[in-house]
Structures are given as structure tokens and as C-alpha cells.
Design a protein around this motif. Structure first.
Motif, mmCIF file in Angstrom:
data_model
loop_
_atom_site.group_PDB
_atom_site.id
_atom_site.type_symbol
_atom_site.label_atom_id
_atom_site.label_comp_id
_atom_site.label_asym_id
_atom_site.label_seq_id
_atom_site.Cartn_x
_atom_site.Cartn_y
_atom_site.Cartn_z
ATOM 1 N N GLU A 258 0.835 -1.204 0.000
ATOM 2 C CA GLU A 258 0.000 0.000 0.000
ATOM 3 C C GLU A 258 0.871 1.257 0.000
ATOM 4 O O GLU A 258 0.603 2.219 -0.720
ATOM 5 C CB GLU A 258 -0.931 -0.025 1.213
ATOM 6 N N VAL B 163 2.334 1.791 -3.365
ATOM 7 C CA VAL B 163 1.364 2.367 -4.296
ATOM 8 C C VAL B 163 1.291 3.876 -4.094
ATOM 9 O O VAL B 163 1.313 4.661 -5.047
ATOM 10 C CB VAL B 163 -0.024 1.730 -4.109
ATOM 11 N N MET B 164 1.221 4.263 -2.837
ATOM 12 C CA MET B 164 1.185 5.700 -2.526
ATOM 13 C C MET B 164 2.419 6.406 -3.079
ATOM 14 O O MET B 164 2.331 7.445 -3.719
ATOM 15 C CB MET B 164 1.142 5.914 -1.009
ATOM 16 N N HIS C 292 2.431 6.371 -6.876
ATOM 17 C CA HIS C 292 1.363 7.195 -7.434
ATOM 18 C C HIS C 292 1.693 8.670 -7.289
ATOM 19 O O HIS C 292 1.381 9.485 -8.157
ATOM 20 C CB HIS C 292 0.028 6.873 -6.771
ATOM 21 N N ASN D 79 -1.567 8.368 -12.353
ATOM 22 C CA ASN D 79 -2.342 7.168 -12.677
ATOM 23 C C ASN D 79 -1.654 6.261 -13.702
ATOM 24 O O ASN D 79 -2.328 5.694 -14.560
ATOM 25 C CB ASN D 79 -3.715 7.558 -13.228
ATOM 26 N N TRP E 39 -0.856 3.220 -13.962
ATOM 27 C CA TRP E 39 -1.057 1.988 -13.192
ATOM 28 C C TRP E 39 -0.136 0.859 -13.618
ATOM 29 O O TRP E 39 0.371 0.113 -12.783
ATOM 30 C CB TRP E 39 -2.517 1.549 -13.291
ATOM 31 N N LYS F 172 -5.213 -0.248 -9.505
ATOM 32 C CA LYS F 172 -6.217 0.765 -9.853
ATOM 33 C C LYS F 172 -7.435 0.634 -8.945
ATOM 34 O O LYS F 172 -7.936 1.615 -8.393
ATOM 35 C CB LYS F 172 -6.600 0.556 -11.312
ATOM 36 N N TRP G 137 -6.623 1.722 -5.475
ATOM 37 C CA TRP G 137 -6.505 3.166 -5.356
ATOM 38 C C TRP G 137 -7.881 3.833 -5.296
ATOM 39 O O TRP G 137 -8.133 4.719 -4.492
ATOM 40 C CB TRP G 137 -5.693 3.718 -6.513
ATOM 41 N N HIS H 7 -9.429 3.137 -2.038
ATOM 42 C CA HIS H 7 -8.709 3.884 -1.023
ATOM 43 C C HIS H 7 -9.098 5.367 -1.058
ATOM 44 O O HIS H 7 -9.339 5.981 -0.028
ATOM 45 C CB HIS H 7 -7.218 3.724 -1.258
ATOM 46 N N SER I 156 -3.238 13.791 -6.870
ATOM 47 C CA SER I 156 -2.445 12.886 -6.048
ATOM 48 C C SER I 156 -1.487 13.626 -5.137
ATOM 49 O O SER I 156 -1.291 13.255 -4.009
ATOM 50 C CB SER I 156 -1.677 11.932 -6.953
ATOM 51 N N GLN J 123 -1.519 13.301 -1.194
ATOM 52 C CA GLN J 123 -0.397 12.447 -0.873
ATOM 53 C C GLN J 123 0.264 12.849 0.432
ATOM 54 O O GLN J 123 0.683 12.006 1.208
ATOM 55 C CB GLN J 123 0.608 12.526 -2.022
#
Length: 253
Positions: free
Chosen positions: A71, A74-75, A78, A83, A85, A101, A104, A107, A130, A134
Motif C-alpha cells: 500500500e 502504491v502511494m 502514485h 495514474n 497503473w 487501480k 486506489w 482507497h 495525487s 499524498q
DNA sequence: AACTTTATCAACCGCCGTGTC
DNA sequence: AGACACGGCGGTTGATAAAGT
């Protein structure tokens, strides 16, 4: 072409379709999806086959929930790439772009809901931006970097991936296919150096070019209609009486 | 227990880039 | 150079499961 579209099946894949697809990807590798769609007798488009393979059948796929480390990754990515992906997915071995995707989106929905709850109107940030979200979601970059190291990284893009399978396992399919392979010799991989004990298909199925010598096949491996008919006579369900649950026969040509 | 809402996942769609002829 | 086919990507939708009321 038009005919092809007309006969293209849609909707959820059946176990039998999965089985067929996995088998033919094992034979021909995960390229030439239109070709695979045709010779396999699946009434699916090449695109659909590819998607099914990439998102579900690929033997290296992880299953189950994302780990906290994933996770965070991904953050992190990203925030770097937005995006993108598929690009992010490449950094998370075993995870697909689709999965990321989906994660996200889910989330961000949560975050949005939470922000609505807690934030005053002036502090609500757009979840699609983002960079703005973020900072709150991923306040400590160091953690992300650390988490990256938690993978067994053996190279820039190569990780040791542990396959996690839940429920009806793909292992079953791989095993069945591997067993059925014994019955079929005409399409053996050029180099069979991958027969692993657990018979997952990561060797033969993945045309890592070491196991599948495409150079030898050249365009020749693309059969013309006549050859195809000989090798795969009426590819319909009658050809694949395969997968009787007793595991007796896979192909009954 | 029944109903509603939310979360998750699989699959499709349309666009775009690339390779081939 | 242009047309075409194919594969890949990101966005979106729909079905189902799980959680909440």
C-alpha cells in the motif's frame, strides 16, 4: 472480423475457459492473443484473453489483500507517476495494474469520506490530485523507501515473488495442465528446463524466451488454416471434453 | 431477519502507440 | 506515407460480498 465480434463471448470466464486459455498460453506463450483466441476455440477476443491472463491466470500473480508495504509503495509511486497503473504495477511484483487501480479507487473513496467527515470545507482536497492528498496519506516518505527494501530484491525489476493462492487455487489448474502436458508432445517447449516439482507453469507458460525458442519458430509457428485444422480439428467443446473432474483426460481429440 | 450501503473485484470499452505490409 | 492489425493502457461499469442499520 465482424463475424469474430459477433461470436465473441462476454462476461465472466468459466473454469473451462480459464483452463483452455492457460493451456494454450502454455503452448504458444503470452503473445499473439488473437491467434491464441482463435486456435484455442475460445469464443473470446484476443483482448479478452490477454486481460484474463494478465489479471487472473498468470502464475506469478499474488492473491489476497495488499500488504501495508505494498500500500505504501502504491502511494509512493502514485505520487511520483500519477495514474500510470501499469508502471506502478511493474514495481509491485505479482500485482496487476487493474488490482492497483481498484485499490486506489477504493482507497481514495475512503479518504474522501474521511475528509468529508473531519475536514472543514477549506481543507478538503481533491482526491484526484495525487500530490495534494499524498502529503496526508503518505506523510513519511522514509517508510516507503524502507518498505521497498522489504522485498527480496534481486535486481532492478526482479523480485522473488511468493505466490499466494486462496480458495480454488490456480495451482490446481497448473498441475492439471502440467499433467496433461505429458499427453501432448507435439508442442513441447524447445527447452524443458523448467519442469519444477510443483508443476506450476511459470516455466513453460511464461515465454521468457529461454524456455520458448521463438526464433526457431519464426513466423512459421503461425500456422496457416490448413495446418491449424489438422492440429486442432474442430476446436469446439467437442474437442475439449477436457477437465473431467476425475482428472482422467484433458484432451480428447 | 430484512434491507441498505459500501467495498471489492472482474471485465469491458475506447483510445493510443507500435509494428507490419 | 498511409492503412491496418494488434497489444497495452487507463477509465469505467456491473456484479457480488461484506458490513452496517
Amino acid at each position: 472480423m465482424v463475424e469474430q465480434e459477433i461470436i465473441s463471448r462476454k462476461g465472466p470466464w468459466t473454469e473451462q475457459e480459464d483452463y483452455k486459455l492457460a493451456y494454450f498460453v502454455g503452448l504458444f506463450g503470452d503473445r499473439r492473443w488473437d491467434f491464441i483466441a482463435k486456435v484455442s476455440g475460445l469464443s473470446r477476443s484476443g483482448k479478452s484473453c490477454r486481460l484474463r491472463w494478465v489479471n487472473y491466470l498468470h502464475p506469478d500473480l499474488k492473491r489476497g489483500k495488499m500488504t501495508p508495504q505494498e500500500e505504501r509503495l502504491v502511494m509512493e509511486y502514485h505520487s511520483k507517476w500519477g495514474n500510470r497503473w501499469s508502471r506502478i504495477a511493474r514495481k509491485l511484483p505479482g500485482r496487476t495494474d487493474n488490482e492497483i487501480k481498484n485499490y486506489w479507487r477504493t482507497h481514495m473513496r475512503k479518504v474522501r469520506a474521511q475528509e468529508k467527515k473531519h475536514a472543514t470545507p477549506s481543507t478538503i482536497s481533491s482526491p484526484d490530485q495525487s500530490s495534494s492528498c499524498q502529503s496526508s496519506l503518505f506523510s513519511n516518505n522514509n517508510h516507503a523507501v524502507d518498505s521497498h527494501a522489504s522485498y527480496q530484491e534481486v535486481g532492478e525489476e526482479n523480485y522473488q515473488v511468493q505466490e499466494i493462492v486462496e480458495g480454488y487455487s490456480m495451482d490446481d489448474i497448473w498441475k492439471d495442465i502440467a499433467m496433461s502436458e505429458d499427453d501432448i508432445n507435439i508442442f513441447q517447449p524447445v527447452n524443458d528446463g523448467h519442469s519444477e516439482e510443483n508443476c506450476n507453469f511459470s516455466g513453460p507458460i511464461m515465454p521468457s524466451t529461454s524456455s520458448w525458442d521463438y526464433s526457431n519458430l519464426d513466423p512459421l509457428w503461425v500456422m496457416d488454416e490448413e495446418e491449424r485444422k489438422m492440429l486442432f480439428p474442430p476446436i469446439g467443446d467437442q474437442y475439449f471434453s477436457f477437465y473431467d473432474q476425475q482428472g482422467n483426460t484433458f484432451l480428447t481429440g
